[in-house]
Design a protein around this motif. Structure first.
Motif, PDB file in Angstrom:
ATOM      1  N   SER A   1       0.840  -1.186   0.000  1.00  0.00           N
ATOM      2  CA  SER A   1       0.000   0.000   0.000  1.00  0.00           C
ATOM      3  C   SER A   1       0.876   1.236   0.000  1.00  0.00           C
ATOM      4  O   SER A   1       1.814   1.341   0.782  1.00  0.00           O
ATOM      5  CB  SER A   1      -0.929   0.015   1.210  1.00  0.00           C
ATOM      6  N   LEU A   2       0.587   2.157  -0.878  1.00  0.00           N
ATOM      7  CA  LEU A   2       1.320   3.420  -0.919  1.00  0.00           C
ATOM      8  C   LEU A   2       0.962   4.298   0.274  1.00  0.00           C
ATOM      9  O   LEU A   2       1.774   5.022   0.795  1.00  0.00           O
ATOM     10  CB  LEU A   2       1.006   4.146  -2.223  1.00  0.00           C
ATOM     11  N   ARG A   3      -0.282   4.261   0.660  1.00  0.00           N
ATOM     12  CA  ARG A   3      -0.773   5.031   1.800  1.00  0.00           C
ATOM     13  C   ARG A   3      -1.881   4.214   2.452  1.00  0.00           C
ATOM     14  O   ARG A   3      -2.363   3.241   1.869  1.00  0.00           O
ATOM     15  CB  ARG A   3      -1.311   6.390   1.347  1.00  0.00           C
ATOM     16  N   PRO A   4      -2.302   4.566   3.659  1.00  0.00           N
ATOM     17  CA  PRO A   4      -3.400   3.822   4.273  1.00  0.00           C
ATOM     18  C   PRO A   4      -4.596   3.770   3.339  1.00  0.00           C
ATOM     19  O   PRO A   4      -5.116   4.787   2.894  1.00  0.00           O
ATOM     20  CB  PRO A   4      -3.688   4.641   5.538  1.00  0.00           C
ATOM     21  N   PHE A   5      -5.026   2.569   3.019  1.00  0.00           N
ATOM     22  CA  PHE A   5      -6.068   2.388   1.999  1.00  0.00           C
ATOM     23  C   PHE A   5      -6.942   1.220   2.406  1.00  0.00           C
ATOM     24  O   PHE A   5      -6.450   0.141   2.720  1.00  0.00           O
ATOM     25  CB  PHE A   5      -5.417   2.118   0.643  1.00  0.00           C
ATOM     26  N   ALA A   6      -8.242   1.445   2.408  1.00  0.00           N
ATOM     27  CA  ALA A   6      -9.190   0.388   2.755  1.00  0.00           C
ATOM     28  C   ALA A   6      -9.986   0.046   1.515  1.00  0.00           C
ATOM     29  O   ALA A   6     -10.779   0.841   1.041  1.00  0.00           O
ATOM     30  CB  ALA A   6     -10.123   0.854   3.876  1.00  0.00           C
ATOM     31  N   ALA A   7      -9.716  -1.100   0.942  1.00  0.00           N
ATOM     32  CA  ALA A   7     -10.414  -1.520  -0.265  1.00  0.00           C
ATOM     33  C   ALA A   7     -11.824  -1.962   0.081  1.00  0.00           C
ATOM     34  O   ALA A   7     -12.054  -2.674   1.049  1.00  0.00           O
ATOM     35  CB  ALA A   7      -9.650  -2.660  -0.936  1.00  0.00           C
ATOM     36  N   GLY A   8     -12.786  -1.515  -0.737  1.00  0.00           N
ATOM     37  CA  GLY A   8     -14.165  -1.889  -0.515  1.00  0.00           C
ATOM     38  C   GLY A   8     -14.559  -3.096  -1.339  1.00  0.00           C
ATOM     39  O   GLY A   8     -13.740  -3.732  -2.008  1.00  0.00           O
ATOM     40  N   ASN A   9     -15.846  -3.399  -1.300  1.00  0.00           N
ATOM     41  CA  ASN A   9     -16.378  -4.514  -2.070  1.00  0.00           C
ATOM     42  C   ASN A   9     -16.253  -4.195  -3.556  1.00  0.00           C
ATOM     43  O   ASN A   9     -16.691  -3.150  -4.023  1.00  0.00           O
ATOM     44  CB  ASN A   9     -17.847  -4.730  -1.676  1.00  0.00           C
ATOM     45  N   CYS A  10     -15.668  -5.113  -4.315  1.00  0.00           N
ATOM     46  CA  CYS A  10     -15.423  -4.845  -5.726  1.00  0.00           C
ATOM     47  C   CYS A  10     -16.701  -4.883  -6.552  1.00  0.00           C
ATOM     48  O   CYS A  10     -16.663  -4.578  -7.751  1.00  0.00           O
ATOM     49  CB  CYS A  10     -14.403  -5.830  -6.296  1.00  0.00           C
ATOM     50  N   PHE A  11     -17.835  -5.255  -5.963  1.00  0.00           N
ATOM     51  CA  PHE A  11     -19.105  -5.263  -6.700  1.00  0.00           C
ATOM     52  C   PHE A  11     -19.963  -4.043  -6.371  1.00  0.00           C
ATOM     53  O   PHE A  11     -21.095  -3.957  -6.823  1.00  0.00           O
ATOM     54  CB  PHE A  11     -19.881  -6.547  -6.407  1.00  0.00           C
ATOM     55  N   GLU A  12     -19.426  -3.114  -5.592  1.00  0.00           N
ATOM     56  CA  GLU A  12     -20.112  -1.854  -5.364  1.00  0.00           C
ATOM     57  C   GLU A  12     -20.044  -1.005  -6.638  1.00  0.00           C
ATOM     58  O   GLU A  12     -19.287  -1.324  -7.560  1.00  0.00           O
ATOM     59  CB  GLU A  12     -19.455  -1.128  -4.187  1.00  0.00           C
ATOM     60  N   PRO A  13     -20.828   0.072  -6.726  1.00  0.00           N
ATOM     61  CA  PRO A  13     -20.824   0.857  -7.970  1.00  0.00           C
ATOM     62  C   PRO A  13     -19.444   1.300  -8.418  1.00  0.00           C
ATOM     63  O   PRO A  13     -19.147   1.288  -9.611  1.00  0.00           O
ATOM     64  CB  PRO A  13     -21.720   2.055  -7.610  1.00  0.00           C
ATOM     65  N   ALA A  14     -18.570   1.701  -7.489  1.00  0.00           N
ATOM     66  CA  ALA A  14     -17.223   2.143  -7.843  1.00  0.00           C
ATOM     67  C   ALA A  14     -16.206   1.022  -7.758  1.00  0.00           C
ATOM     68  O   ALA A  14     -15.001   1.285  -7.741  1.00  0.00           O
ATOM     69  CB  ALA A  14     -16.794   3.301  -6.951  1.00  0.00           C
ATOM     70  N   ALA A  15     -16.659  -0.227  -7.729  1.00  0.00           N
ATOM     71  CA  ALA A  15     -15.786  -1.405  -7.683  1.00  0.00           C
ATOM     72  C   ALA A  15     -14.882  -1.403  -6.455  1.00  0.00           C
ATOM     73  O   ALA A  15     -13.797  -1.987  -6.472  1.00  0.00           O
ATOM     74  CB  ALA A  15     -14.944  -1.513  -8.954  1.00  0.00           C
ATOM     75  N   GLY A  16     -15.318  -0.747  -5.382  1.00  0.00           N
ATOM     76  CA  GLY A  16     -14.551  -0.779  -4.141  1.00  0.00           C
ATOM     77  C   GLY A  16     -13.427   0.229  -4.067  1.00  0.00           C
ATOM     78  O   GLY A  16     -12.661   0.207  -3.104  1.00  0.00           O
ATOM     79  N   VAL A  17     -13.311   1.112  -5.051  1.00  0.00           N
ATOM     80  CA  VAL A  17     -12.266   2.143  -4.992  1.00  0.00           C
ATOM     81  C   VAL A  17     -12.646   3.160  -3.919  1.00  0.00           C
ATOM     82  O   VAL A  17     -13.744   3.728  -3.948  1.00  0.00           O
ATOM     83  CB  VAL A  17     -12.103   2.841  -6.356  1.00  0.00           C
ATOM     84  N   VAL A  18     -11.758   3.365  -2.970  1.00  0.00           N
ATOM     85  CA  VAL A  18     -11.957   4.353  -1.917  1.00  0.00           C
ATOM     86  C   VAL A  18     -11.216   5.620  -2.334  1.00  0.00           C
ATOM     87  O   VAL A  18     -10.004   5.612  -2.491  1.00  0.00           O
ATOM     88  CB  VAL A  18     -11.450   3.839  -0.560  1.00  0.00           C
ATOM     89  N   PHE A  19     -11.940   6.683  -2.516  1.00  0.00           N
ATOM     90  CA  PHE A  19     -11.362   7.894  -3.060  1.00  0.00           C
ATOM     91  C   PHE A  19     -10.541   8.620  -1.997  1.00  0.00           C
ATOM     92  O   PHE A  19     -10.801   8.500  -0.803  1.00  0.00           O
ATOM     93  CB  PHE A  19     -12.469   8.808  -3.599  1.00  0.00           C
ATOM     94  N   PRO A  20      -9.548   9.387  -2.423  1.00  0.00           N
ATOM     95  CA  PRO A  20      -8.671  10.048  -1.443  1.00  0.00           C
ATOM     96  C   PRO A  20      -9.407  11.129  -0.667  1.00  0.00           C
ATOM     97  O   PRO A  20     -10.392  11.715  -1.135  1.00  0.00           O
ATOM     98  CB  PRO A  20      -7.564  10.643  -2.325  1.00  0.00           C
ATOM     99  N   ARG A  21      -8.888  11.407   0.513  1.00  0.00           N
ATOM    100  CA  ARG A  21      -9.463  12.468   1.339  1.00  0.00           C
ATOM    101  C   ARG A  21      -9.002  13.850   0.888  1.00  0.00           C
ATOM    102  O   ARG A  21      -9.571  14.859   1.319  1.00  0.00           O
ATOM    103  CB  ARG A  21      -9.062  12.257   2.800  1.00  0.00           C
ATOM    104  N   ARG A  22      -7.988  13.885   0.050  1.00  0.00           N
ATOM    105  CA  ARG A  22      -7.447  15.165  -0.389  1.00  0.00           C
ATOM    106  C   ARG A  22      -8.519  15.969  -1.118  1.00  0.00           C
ATOM    107  O   ARG A  22      -9.250  15.438  -1.957  1.00  0.00           O
ATOM    108  CB  ARG A  22      -6.256  14.916  -1.316  1.00  0.00           C
ATOM    109  N   LEU A  23      -8.617  17.239  -0.785  1.00  0.00           N
ATOM    110  CA  LEU A  23      -9.603  18.152  -1.363  1.00  0.00           C
ATOM    111  C   LEU A  23     -11.039  17.652  -1.153  1.00  0.00           C
ATOM    112  O   LEU A  23     -11.925  17.951  -1.942  1.00  0.00           O
ATOM    113  CB  LEU A  23      -9.337  18.364  -2.858  1.00  0.00           C
ATOM    114  N   ARG A  24     -11.241  16.846  -0.128  1.00  0.00           N
ATOM    115  CA  ARG A  24     -12.574  16.362   0.247  1.00  0.00           C
ATOM    116  C   ARG A  24     -13.231  15.543  -0.869  1.00  0.00           C
ATOM    117  O   ARG A  24     -14.441  15.507  -0.997  1.00  0.00           O
ATOM    118  CB  ARG A  24     -13.480  17.542   0.621  1.00  0.00           C
ATOM    119  N   TYR A  25     -12.410  14.858  -1.669  1.00  0.00           N
ATOM    120  CA  TYR A  25     -12.981  14.063  -2.752  1.00  0.00           C
ATOM    121  C   TYR A  25     -13.893  12.955  -2.213  1.00  0.00           C
ATOM    122  O   TYR A  25     -14.926  12.653  -2.796  1.00  0.00           O
ATOM    123  CB  TYR A  25     -11.864  13.446  -3.596  1.00  0.00           C
ATOM    124  N   ARG A  26     -13.482  12.361  -1.113  1.00  0.00           N
ATOM    125  CA  ARG A  26     -14.267  11.247  -0.590  1.00  0.00           C
ATOM    126  C   ARG A  26     -15.644  11.704  -0.139  1.00  0.00           C
ATOM    127  O   ARG A  26     -16.658  11.069  -0.430  1.00  0.00           O
ATOM    128  CB  ARG A  26     -13.518  10.582   0.562  1.00  0.00           C
TER     129      ARG A  26
END
Length: 850
Positions: A581-606
């Motif tokens: 892991s490049l940074r703390p990252f929690a992978a989600g369920n890959c069958f969710e709409p975004a395939a489990g991609v957890v977006f970064p907190r930078r600039l409040r993207y998440r």
């Protein structure tokens, strides 16, 4: 810049306003309500209430007609014919004596002008003396249906639905047959949100519902990307005391296949068989029509050919067209031509699956021609599928050949043909011919046709290619093709003109229109993801929920920015270390709409993305091929977590989704990023064995991987293999090869290679011959994207010339390294090498002095 951000948001808001300005109706959260078949029975009780959790996600979307590069689109007209066993019979022509009188239409015009943002209620009509006659008219026998048909004919469905509601509230009762016919007309106009409102009105008017009305509602929800569990739908029909028909099961199969849920779709097939409804060729036609989201598998192709032997005429044609579309999605033009050739012979009913295999990508340029249809299975949709594929390839010659064969078969073009021609002519640098097609569609709208002059249309210049006059009609598919071409040629400046034309001809923008605009802002304008996310949320607040196409664009923009930050590019960048892991990252369920991609907190993207994802999740949307490809690329390239990327890849394959060049390319790029070139080469071989297209981008990843390791010899060999396969190198491929010599500090060879390979992309100006390597690289990279009209494949003569240049480059590299020209032994060199720092510019990379 702030002014640029404001300009981009204004274009998004204008497109959203065009979508919603004539479709504002009072709307309740989507839910399926069950009531006993007669109003005299038990009181009203909710059966299935599926409401959205977020306050900004009122579900008011229409189904997307077209999609992005990786997302399939669905031919609604063919599907509506296929899914419904018996289309509702056309209602007899309205008696001229009960046609809406002019004074009633004048009253309605005044009402619609007075109430622009909302339509009046029955109490408001009764309280006004100017509309008292209208209320009386709506209670007259046979008068309201004629008025509704009038507004449907003039393409004002919102007003037609309002008239139905006011008539029902004033005491008039419509028949179930009338509601079915209105639903069909709304479906032809893609007004799915209005169909759900119509079924609500019908339920309240009749006191019960029917199988047909529930089926219309189910299809409208499916087109609006609402997906429900099988048992919930069956329970709803049971509570309503209506029969679950074959069409209901077909709609459920289509719904779950579009949602990339193969397991549930197969469960629906088993439930249909358990209910005593056998699987017919029509069922397989439904499966194939909606199988594009999963990709073509060998078993699906075998079942399609088997069903084609026993299907009737219309069903066989739909199966054939679906199979051809799936083969073209896999870039298997030869396989598609083989299927069409077998369908063209008189004994097409005895098709065999032998010899119809997946071909290699190089076979896609076969010169085989489509045989003239003699069995009646090939129709205009078949040719439209071929034209759309060739338009994406920019292949004008073969497209014109296809049009000639369509003319020879006496098959008349339709509206979809016009949209394909607009897409083709813009892709092949013939914009005036494309505008000729649009002008023909606007032949009955002189005011709108005059606005084409603002788009650069020259009516006095005759078209160079076929345009088929007096055949096209203004449709949303035609305008979406026009917007795609206009944005590429003229940018955002011409968008407002197209939207004005659409308002004049009363064609509303849809979700695909907004996705096309967002894709342009992402790819061409390089808009910031933050502003695009806010624009989508602003559209949600005015009633337009996000679709998967919007999510694809947002994820692509976020991935582009995150990759630029974590993995900067350049000739001086080497491979990175593989890590968990490049940074703390929690992978989600890959069958969710975004395939489990957890977006970064930078600039409040998440937090900004949370309501968008919540809207899709509440509607039961699952991840698709595009989001899986982005998840794999995020894991492999951004995080350099190859183990996680491979795990996601395996989960996707296990779910029945066929991988394509994008999924394999993400794995190849990830292995090359960490310097594992053997693993990258193995994946490319497996991709070729699986039938995935190996294109110039795939080879560029391999070349760039060897370049980061400072191995020019291996990079040249990879470049040579690409040329040997007949693939034309583009700007990134040549740039990657030159960077290999740069990293090896062979600057003279790098400059020589760039000068020799430059003509493969574009002619080089004379003043650049004496430029430094840095100046050459900057000018060469500026050509990227400007040479899109260059054919993808190399001719035999071009391959021979390019192989000679590669040999010359390799000879010079070996000479620079001290290899003997006559022997493969290292010549005598000083024992100590002269190291050149990358921080300064070597003497021989500066511009030559005259």
């Amino acid at each position: 810049m702030p002014w640029r951000v404001g300009r981009e948001l204004r274009h998004l808001y204008h497109a959203a306003h065009a979508l919603l300005e004539r479709s504002r109706t009072p709307w309740r959260p989507i839910c399926l309500i069950a009531k006993p078949i007669h109003s005299t029975r038990a009181p009203w009780q909710p059966a299935v209430a599926l409401k959205l959790k977020h306050s900004h996600t009122a579900v008011q979307a229409e189904g997307a007609v077209e999609d992005l590069q990786l997302t399939p689109s669905y031919d609604l007209d063919v599907e509506s014919v296929l899914l419904r066993w018996k289309r509702p019979r056309e209602v007899e022509a309205v008696d001229p004596e009960i046609q809406p009188p002019p004074h009633i239409l004048a009253i309605l015009d005044n009402v619609f002008k007075q109430y622009r943002t909302r339509l009046p209620t029955l109490e408001e009509l009764r309280s006004s003396p100017d509309t008292a006659e209208l209320v009386t008219y709506l209670r007259s026998q046979h008068r309201p249906p004629a008025l509704v048909h009038h507004f449907l004919d003039v393409r004002e469905p919102r007003h037609a639905l309002w008239i139905i509601r006011i008539a029902v509230q004033s005491g008039y009762s419509f028949s179930p047959k009338f509601y079915g016919h209105v639903s069909e007309k709304l479906a032809d106009m893609h007004k799915w949100r209005l169909i759900t409102g119509l079924t609500d009105v019908a339920r309240a008017d009749l006191g019960y519902t029917t199988t047909g009305l529930l089926n219309w509602r189910l299809q409208a929800l499916m087109e609006s990307q609402h997906h429900f569990p099988l048992q919930d739908v069956l329970d709803l029909y049971a509570r309503e005391h209506v029969r679950v028909s074959r069409l209901t099961y077909h709609l459920l199969i289509a719904m779950h296949l579009r949602n990339h849920d193969l397991t549930t779709a197969l469960a629906v097939v088993r439930a249909m068989e358990s209910a005593g409804i056998r699987v017919s060729p029509r069922t397989w036609a439904v499966i194939l029509l909606n199988h594009r989201s999963l990709g073509l598998s060998p078993s699906a192709k075998a079942q399609a050919l088997s069903a084609l032997r026993t299907a009737d005429g219309q069903t066989a044609t739909t199966i054939l067209n679906s199979l051809v579309q799936l083969l073209l999605d896999a870039h298997d033009m030869t396989g598609a031509i083989d299927v069409l050739s077998m369908a063209s012979v008189p004994n097409a009913g005895h098709l065999s699956d032998h010899g119809v295999g997946t071909t290699q990508p190089g076979d896609a340029k076969s010169d085989s021609a489509l045989s003239s249809p003699r069995s009646g299975l090939i129709n205009v949709t078949t040719y439209n599928i071929l034209l759309n594929y060739l338009a994406r390839q920019g292949d004008l010659a073969r497209s014109l050949q296809t049009l000639e064969q369509m003319d020879g078969a006496a098959i008349l073009p339709d509206d979809a043909t016009a949209a394909a021609l607009v897409r083709l002519y813009y892709a092949t640098d013939s914009p005036n011919d494309a505008l000729h097609v649009v002008a023909d569609a606007l032949r009955n709208y002189p005011t709108a046709a005059a606005l084409l002059l603002d788009l650069g249309f020259t009516a006095s210049m005759p078209a160079k290619h076929p345009t088929y006059p007096n055949t096209a009609a203004p449709t949303i598919g035609l305008f979406n093709s026009l917007i795609t071409g206009i944005l590429r040629s003229s940018g955002l400046a011409a968008l407002n003109t197209v939207l004005r034309i659409m308002r004049i001809v009363k064609v509303d923008a849809n979700a695909a229109t907004l996705a096309i605009l967002m894709s342009h802002l992402n790819r061409r304008e390089k808009s910031r993801p933050r502003e695009m996310i806010r624009a989508v949320r602003a559209l949600m607040s005015i009633g337009l929920p996000p679709t998967t196409r919007h999510l694809h664009v947002l994820m692509a923009a976020l991935l582009r920015e995150e990759r630029a930050i974590s993995r900067p590019r350049g000739w001086t960048m080497g491979p990175v270390a593989e890590q968990t892991s490049l940074r703390p990252f929690a992978a989600g369920n890959c069958f969710e709409p975004a395939a489990g991609v957890v977006f970064p907190r930078r600039l409040r993207y998440r937090s900004l993305m949370r309501p968008i994802l919540q809207s899709l999740t509440d509607r039961g949307v699952r991840s698709d091929r595009v989001t899986f490809a982005m998840r794999i690329k995020h894991d492999a390239v951004v995080k350099c977590d190859l183990e996680m990327a491979l795990s996601t890849f395996k989960a996707m394959v296990a779910a029945g989704i066929q991988p394509n060049e994008y999924h394999y390319g993400a794995l190849i790029e990830g292995h090359a990023a960490v310097g594992d070139m053997r693993g990258a080469m193995d994946i490319m071989c497996k991709a070729a064995e699986a039938g995935a297209r190996i294109n110039v981008k795939t080879h560029t990843m391999i070349i760039a991987g060897f370049a980061r390791l400072g191995q020019p010899t291996q990079a040249v060999e990879a470049f040579r293999r690409m040329v040997g396969e007949g693939i034309r190198p583009d700007v990134p491929a040549i740039d990657a090869l030159v960077s290999a010599f740069f990293r090896a500090k062979a600057y003279r060879v790098a400059r020589r290679a760039l000068l020799q390979l430059w003509p493969q992309v574009a002619p080089m100006s004379d003043e650049l011959e004496k430029a430094s390597l840095r100046q050459l690289a900057i000018a060469f990279r500026a050509l990227h994207g400007a040479n899109s009209k260059v054919p993808e494949r190399l001719s035999s003569q071009e391959q021979r010339m390019l192989r000679w240049k590669i040999r010359d480059i390799l000879r010079r590299w070996k000479s620079a390294e001290g290899y003997s020209r006559d022997k493969g032994e290292r010549a005598h060199r000083p024992a100590r090498h002269r190291h050149v720092s990358l921080a300064r510019t070597p003497e021989y990379t500066r511009a030559r002095r005259c």
